[in-house]
Write a protein that holds these residues in place. Sequence first.
Motif, PDB file in Angstrom:
ATOM      1  N   ILE A 186       2.440   1.647  -3.770  1.00 34.21           N
ATOM      2  CA  ILE A 186       1.553   2.056  -4.864  1.00 34.21           C
ATOM      3  C   ILE A 186       1.136   3.522  -4.767  1.00 34.21           C
ATOM      4  O   ILE A 186       0.615   4.074  -5.734  1.00 34.21           O
ATOM      5  CB  ILE A 186       0.306   1.146  -4.954  1.00 34.21           C
ATOM      6  N   ASP A 226      -1.174  -5.675 -14.720  1.00 31.16           N
ATOM      7  CA  ASP A 226      -2.383  -6.007 -13.972  1.00 31.16           C
ATOM      8  C   ASP A 226      -1.950  -6.844 -12.780  1.00 31.16           C
ATOM      9  O   ASP A 226      -1.438  -7.963 -12.936  1.00 31.16           O
ATOM     10  CB  ASP A 226      -3.367  -6.788 -14.849  1.00 31.16           C
ATOM     11  N   TYR A 246      -2.693   4.366 -10.654  1.00 29.43           N
ATOM     12  CA  TYR A 246      -3.306   3.066 -10.911  1.00 29.43           C
ATOM     13  C   TYR A 246      -4.822   3.188 -10.835  1.00 29.43           C
ATOM     14  O   TYR A 246      -5.386   4.157 -10.321  1.00 29.43           O
ATOM     15  CB  TYR A 246      -2.825   2.024  -9.893  1.00 29.43           C
ATOM     16  N   LYS A 247      -5.487   2.162 -11.399  1.00 31.97           N
ATOM     17  CA  LYS A 247      -6.933   2.043 -11.299  1.00 31.97           C
ATOM     18  C   LYS A 247      -7.251   0.669 -10.718  1.00 31.97           C
ATOM     19  O   LYS A 247      -6.491  -0.282 -10.906  1.00 31.97           O
ATOM     20  CB  LYS A 247      -7.589   2.172 -12.683  1.00 31.97           C
ATOM     21  N   ILE A 248      -8.356   0.574 -10.009  1.00 33.07           N
ATOM     22  CA  ILE A 248      -8.810  -0.704  -9.486  1.00 33.07           C
ATOM     23  C   ILE A 248      -9.991  -1.158 -10.323  1.00 33.07           C
ATOM     24  O   ILE A 248     -10.968  -0.415 -10.482  1.00 33.07           O
ATOM     25  CB  ILE A 248      -9.195  -0.604  -8.000  1.00 33.07           C
ATOM     26  N   ASN A 301       0.821  -1.213   0.000  1.00 32.57           N
ATOM     27  CA  ASN A 301       0.000   0.000   0.000  1.00 32.57           C
ATOM     28  C   ASN A 301       0.856   1.264   0.000  1.00 32.57           C
ATOM     29  O   ASN A 301       0.485   2.281  -0.602  1.00 32.57           O
ATOM     30  CB  ASN A 301      -0.936   0.001   1.208  1.00 32.57           C
ATOM     31  N   TYR A 356      -5.402  -4.363  -9.631  1.00 34.95           N
ATOM     32  CA  TYR A 356      -4.792  -3.041  -9.814  1.00 34.95           C
ATOM     33  C   TYR A 356      -4.183  -2.953 -11.210  1.00 34.95           C
ATOM     34  O   TYR A 356      -3.415  -3.828 -11.601  1.00 34.95           O
ATOM     35  CB  TYR A 356      -3.676  -2.818  -8.788  1.00 34.95           C
ATOM     36  N   LYS A 357      -4.509  -1.916 -11.939  1.00 37.62           N
ATOM     37  CA  LYS A 357      -3.927  -1.704 -13.262  1.00 37.62           C
ATOM     38  C   LYS A 357      -2.963  -0.520 -13.204  1.00 37.62           C
ATOM     39  O   LYS A 357      -3.352   0.595 -12.888  1.00 37.62           O
ATOM     40  CB  LYS A 357      -5.009  -1.443 -14.319  1.00 37.62           C
TER      41      LYS A 357
END
Length: 229
Positions: free
Chosen positions: A74, A97, A79-81, A71, A87-88
């Motif tokens: 990142i 990914d 990033y996107k969830i 955590n 996570y991307k």
Amino acid sequence: MSRHEKNIKNQLIYFLGKDRYTLKFIDELTNVGELLFFGGSIRDICFFQDKPTMPRDFDIAIKFKNRNHFNQIIRNYNYKINRFGGYKFIISNMEFDVWDIENTWAFKNTDLSPSEENLAKSVYLSIDGIVYNFNKAILYDEIFRDALSNRSLDIALEENPHVELNLLRALVFKEKYNLSFSKKLKSVFKEYLNHESNCLIESLYQLQNSHYKKAYLSKEKIQNELQYI
């Protein structure tokens, strides 16, 4: 069944090392747990051993030993969830990914228990049944090797949230790896065709744009492939 494969790690480091930021990202992740590479990056390294191509993206499941450290790491990246909790990351035009192995769809929705051996069994298509533990340089590829040995694309785990997408992938892989379809996979195609023949052709054609960002197969090619199933 597993075996030690140092050369795969060297090949991954070669690809990732093309940009220092991507290699730094992976180095950081190795400190939070064991990195389990799966999907196309490992599949093509093992299939095209003489000259593997640069992967389109990297799929990684993590066996966490320090979730808090993850955590913290990142926070330094955009990033996107996604809706399945993965996570991307896009780092220097490379796509990653990343998943918590405990939270992958198959382990949350089937009887499979979370492990690297079972991660290789959690895929829909047998050609995807391959996992590489980056930290320990251990390869799990029994299902993948069976597919190549039989020259056949089969279904490994029927439960899957993206069956139609996997049917598209099966058509692409059939040509890419020169494989045939198993009776089980053909039966799934026939089931979809019986319900919506023309709609399936259009749907598979359009899916290419969202998944691959380009069309590998024309509508005519898809139609020709489906008529012989």
